[in-house]
Design a protein around this motif. Structure first.
Motif, short mmCIF file in Angstrom:
data_model
loop_
_atom_site.label_atom_id
_atom_site.label_comp_id
_atom_site.label_asym_id
_atom_site.label_seq_id
_atom_site.Cartn_x
_atom_site.Cartn_y
_atom_site.Cartn_z
N PHE A 1 9.79 10.60 -30.79
CA PHE A 1 10.08 9.62 -29.73
C PHE A 1 10.77 10.31 -28.56
N LYS A 2 10.81 9.61 -27.43
CA LYS A 2 11.44 10.15 -26.23
C LYS A 2 12.95 10.20 -26.39
N ALA A 3 13.58 11.08 -25.60
CA ALA A 3 15.03 11.20 -25.65
C ALA A 3 15.69 9.94 -25.09
N ALA A 4 16.78 9.51 -25.77
CA ALA A 4 17.53 8.33 -25.33
C ALA A 4 18.88 8.35 -26.03
N THR A 5 19.75 7.45 -25.60
CA THR A 5 21.02 7.29 -26.33
C THR A 5 20.97 6.03 -27.19
N GLU A 6 20.16 5.08 -26.76
CA GLU A 6 19.94 3.88 -27.60
C GLU A 6 18.51 3.97 -28.13
N HIS A 7 18.39 3.98 -29.43
CA HIS A 7 17.08 4.25 -30.05
C HIS A 7 16.55 3.01 -30.78
N PHE A 8 15.31 2.70 -30.50
CA PHE A 8 14.62 1.59 -31.17
C PHE A 8 13.30 2.16 -31.68
N LEU A 9 13.28 2.56 -32.93
CA LEU A 9 12.12 3.30 -33.44
C LEU A 9 11.25 2.39 -34.32
N PRO A 10 10.04 2.10 -33.90
CA PRO A 10 9.14 1.33 -34.76
C PRO A 10 8.77 2.15 -36.00
N VAL A 11 8.83 1.52 -37.13
CA VAL A 11 8.39 2.14 -38.38
C VAL A 11 7.09 1.43 -38.76
N LEU A 12 6.01 2.17 -38.67
CA LEU A 12 4.70 1.57 -38.91
C LEU A 12 4.06 2.17 -40.15
N GLY A 13 3.19 1.41 -40.78
CA GLY A 13 2.42 1.95 -41.89
C GLY A 13 3.17 1.98 -43.21
N LEU A 14 4.07 1.04 -43.41
CA LEU A 14 4.77 0.98 -44.70
C LEU A 14 3.78 0.53 -45.78
N TYR A 15 4.01 1.02 -46.99
CA TYR A 15 3.20 0.55 -48.12
C TYR A 15 3.75 -0.79 -48.59
N GLU A 16 2.86 -1.63 -49.07
CA GLU A 16 3.30 -2.96 -49.54
C GLU A 16 3.99 -2.85 -50.90
N ASP A 17 4.92 -3.76 -51.13
CA ASP A 17 5.59 -3.89 -52.43
C ASP A 17 6.08 -2.54 -52.94
N PHE A 18 6.78 -1.84 -52.09
CA PHE A 18 7.10 -0.45 -52.37
C PHE A 18 8.43 -0.08 -51.69
N ALA A 19 9.18 0.79 -52.37
CA ALA A 19 10.41 1.31 -51.76
C ALA A 19 10.01 2.52 -50.93
N ASN A 20 9.75 2.29 -49.66
CA ASN A 20 9.25 3.34 -48.76
C ASN A 20 10.38 4.28 -48.34
N THR A 21 10.09 5.54 -48.33
CA THR A 21 11.06 6.51 -47.83
C THR A 21 10.73 6.82 -46.37
N VAL A 22 11.75 6.67 -45.54
CA VAL A 22 11.60 6.93 -44.11
C VAL A 22 12.72 7.87 -43.70
N THR A 23 12.38 8.95 -43.04
CA THR A 23 13.44 9.83 -42.55
C THR A 23 13.40 9.87 -41.03
N VAL A 24 14.60 9.97 -40.49
CA VAL A 24 14.75 10.13 -39.04
C VAL A 24 15.51 11.44 -38.85
N SER A 25 14.99 12.29 -38.00
CA SER A 25 15.68 13.56 -37.78
C SER A 25 15.90 13.78 -36.28
N LEU A 26 16.94 14.53 -36.00
CA LEU A 26 17.27 14.85 -34.61
C LEU A 26 17.01 16.33 -34.37
N PRO A 27 16.87 16.71 -33.12
CA PRO A 27 16.53 18.11 -32.84
C PRO A 27 17.55 19.08 -33.40
N GLY A 28 18.81 18.67 -33.56
CA GLY A 28 19.84 19.55 -34.11
C GLY A 28 19.72 19.78 -35.61
#
Lengths: 102, 627
Positions: free
Chosen positions: B82-109
């Protein structure tokens, strides 16, 4: 003036005058609504003859006149069909067709 | 005798989404979630259960990367930067149904936050994948979006056939990604039978509606984005006797209609009829394509077995692709093509869908092949028939046509769809062929359209098969339950803004619903109608929809009354034969169930809703507010 006729009575009508023939069915909601529309028109044009014919009971006549469904309105002048309207119509469309032949 | 009237008043989905967005933004402002403990809202826009929104703040502007982890292994991961910002609103798309989905968010650092997002079960009747032939190498980040042709829901499948996107709203017909990355598809809001909805909606893949483009003649089948962003859309004028014979250009910003094309000015309506033609739906326009090179519109007319091309500016007819049988000779001589090349392989298209102009000017379409003849005595039974994607090379100087490619004839009835479907041109030799309207009875191609088949009958199978072929080799095949109008292959994320915050807008306008100027004589009774009529009134911001059950032959009329004025709307309770049913979304199982939409446009005030049934005028207890 609205008059119900059967096939035999239809044959004996004076076909030289302009007239509206409507085929209806007792099983048809739009036909019931059209009956009220025609009643209004008859009040507005009391001298214009409107004949109604039961579609289900006059099968030979409706086939001869090429009527495939109901309601169907046929507008006759000098014994010939000039125009027809299929389905429920509002007053202005019917009056326009009447005025084209009357 | 029991009586009952149900009444539902619900804000437009845009209003509900606006409210939901303001609520989570207010919580975000109050909580100021950090990168280490972000705020997560599952299904933030209420209609996509397989998505979420991750929100957090960072002290400095940074560009986060989000990864939705695959169910099986790392190569299945979906990653988006995603683009650089200080307030982040990240859509998480493509989750599997009926599932504990793992999603990671990482920063350039190098900092990473790992989230677990649990999703629920999808509706029981969701259309499942039956078979899939695909590889990650071929499909990459793409998934296959299918739009419903019935009461099923828009659904997208990954390379394993897992559902990764779905809307719980029955949006319909075409689905296309616009240049800004948004999706435009048909609204789910009912207006007129058999399948006309209020207009089109522009959404993102979270399901947020940015705009609804309402149209007085409603929307059906197809739309096309012009170079300037304006939209071509298929419509009609309900105040005349015919339907599905107009196209309009819509201003993308205002929803205003800028230009109209009326095919009644171009074609005779009573010639060249396909097996499904009637006087009312004489052309059945199911596709539109703008070609910049020729500055023309190409239109598919199912009920004349014709793909026509008209001049964009004048609307004048340029050419017609189709079997000329039954057309006047002067039109055949002037506008039709003569087949050339290997005629043993040549077939005309019949009751086709989804015309496409290739970069070199060739014309593609999905040739459904329903009836596969112009005259009744030559009609082909569905069991002996075929559907296919076809590409024709046309020479508009010599008026010659050559079939240069087809896929599907060899599959016979197994791939036969008498309605709906589409093709896509990806590159030379690389095509998609979507046969989404397959209906089988006892293992054979069914006689009727899928929308009319009883899916609960164990002998009935509804299927959708989407194939992709490259240089003559099938590289992808998806077979699902149900019938799906179109297929569109897309990646979930795009390079533009995957989410733009701010209120969605309701643009354009509906029609002023036709009133009836004759009112039947009926005795007013101060009671609700009998419960047999199963009345339901759904009120929305710009219209209401009346649902009721009536025996055939019942005289029925809706009345809106207040002390100053009254308005009357005839309810048609007659049996209606539909020769086309490209979406059965609004079709009722019991044909005594009728529904009728009344637009609030042109109405002002508060009205009591009453109902005439034969010779009685009943109360409903419902008040409709129009302002």
């Amino acid at each position: 003036m609205i008059t119900e006729v059967n096939e035999k009575e239809y044959e004996s009508l004076d076909h030289s005058v302009p007239m509206l023939i409507e085929f209806y069915s007792k099983t048809c909601g739009p036909c019931k609504m059209l009956a009220f529309v025609l009643k209004d028109i008859a009040k507005q044009k009391p001298d214009f003859p409107i004949y109604i014919i039961d579609f289900d009971e006059n099968r030979e006549l409706k086939e001869r006149l090429g009527v495939k469904g109901f309601p169907t309105m046929l507008f006759f002048k000098d014994g010939k069909e000039v125009s027809r309207l299929e389905g429920l119509k509002q007053k202005p469309a019917i009056i326009k067709a009447i005025e084209a032949i009357a | 005798m029991s009586t009952k009237v149900r009444y539902i008043s619900e804000d437009h989905l845009i209003t509900r989404q606006n409210r939901a967005e303001r609520e989570f933004l207010a919580a975000f402002k109050a909580e100021k979630p950090t990168f280490a403990a972000p705020k997560v809202v599952v299904n933030p826009y209420l209609i996509n259960p397989l998505c979420a929104l991750v929100m957090f703040t960072t002290p400095t502007a940074v560009a986060p990367t989000l990864t939705v982890h695959g169910k099986r292994f790392e190569r299945e991961n979906l990653t988006h930067a995603f683009k650089a910002a200080t307030e982040h609103f990240l859509p998480v798309l493509g989750l599997y149904e009926d599932f504990a989905n793992t999603v990671t968010v990482s920063l350039p650092g190098g900092e990473t936050t790992t989230l677990t997002i649990q999703t629920g079960k999808l509706p029981e009747d969701v259309c499942r994948c039956q078979n899939i032939q695909a590889t990650l190498d071929y499909l990459g980040d793409n998934i296959m979006f299918l739009t419903p042709a019935g009461k099923n829901l828009p659904t997208a499948y990954d390379y394993k056939g897992d559902i990764r996107w779905m809307l719980t709203e029955n949006t319909m017909f075409d689905i296309k990604r616009m240049k800004n990355g948004n999706i435009v598809t048909g609204s789910s809001r009912f207006c007129h039978m058999p399948y006309n909805s209020t207009g089109m909606i522009e959404i993102n893949l979270l399901g947020k509606i940015y705009k609804e483009y309402r149209m007085p003649g409603n929307y059906h089948h197809d739309h096309f984005e012009m170079e300037d962003g304006n939209l071509l859309a298929l419509t009609q004028d309900f105040f005349r006797e015919t339907v599905e014979d107009m196209c309009v250009l819509i201003d993308r910003n205002t929803g205003d209609i800028l230009k109209t094309w009326d095919y009644r000015k171009v074609l005779p309506m009573d010639v060249g009829g396909s097996g499904s033609q009637d006087a009312h739906d004489w052309f059945h326009n199911n596709a539109v394509w703008y070609d910049k090179k020729t500055h023309s519109l190409t239109l598919s007319g199912r009920h004349q077995d014709a793909v026509i091309n008209i001049d964009y500016e004048t609307g004048d007819l340029n050419w017609v692709i189709g079997d000329p049988e039954g057309w006047p000779q002067e039109l055949v001589d002037k506008y039709f093509f003569k087949p050339v090349g290997d005629l043993s392989r040549f077939d005309w298209q019949y009751e086709q869908h989804a015309c496409v102009i290739c970069p070199n000017g060739d014309v593609m379409c999905f040739d459904n092949g329903q009836y596969r003849a112009k005259s009744k005595e030559k009609y082909i039974d569905n069991r002996d028939n075929f559907s296919r994607g076809v590409r024709y090379c046309i020479d508009t100087e010599k008026m010659e046509i050559e079939q240069v490619w087809q896929y599907g004839k060899e599959r016979g009835q197994e791939f036969f769809s008498p309605y709906i479907c589409n093709v896509e041109f990806y590159a030379e030799g690389h095509y998609m062929i979507h046969s989404g309207g397959i209906g089988r009875e006892s293992g054979y191609a069914a006689k009727g359209l899928g929308a009319f088949l009883d899916a609960d009958d164990p002998n009935v199978e509804l299927r959708s098969i989407t194939v992709e072929e490259k240089d003559g080799v099938v590289l992808y095949q998806l077979e699902t339950e149900g019938n799906f109008y179109r297929a569109e292959k897309l990646p979930l994320y795009h390079d533009g803004d995957n989410l733009v915050l701010g209120d969605g807008q309701l643009l354009g306008s509906l029609e002023v619903t036709e009133e009836f100027d004759t009112v039947p004589e009926a005795e007013e009774v101060f009671a609700l109608p009998p419960s047999f009529h199963n009345l339901l009134i759904e009120e929305d911001e710009d219209r209401f929809v009346f649902h009721g059950r009536f025996e055939k032959g019942t005289l029925a009329m809706l009345c809106l009354e207040n002390e100053q004025e009254s308005h009357h709307y005839f309810i048609n309770t007659a049996a209606v034969v539909h020769l086309a049913m490209c979406s059965g979304a609004f079709l009722e199982k019991d044909d005594r169930d009728v529904k009728m939409h009344v637009s609030k446009l042109g109405l002002n005030g508060v009205f009591k809703l009453k109902l005439i049934i034969n010779d009685k005028k009943y109360q409903t207890g419902v008040t409709i507010c129009c302002s």
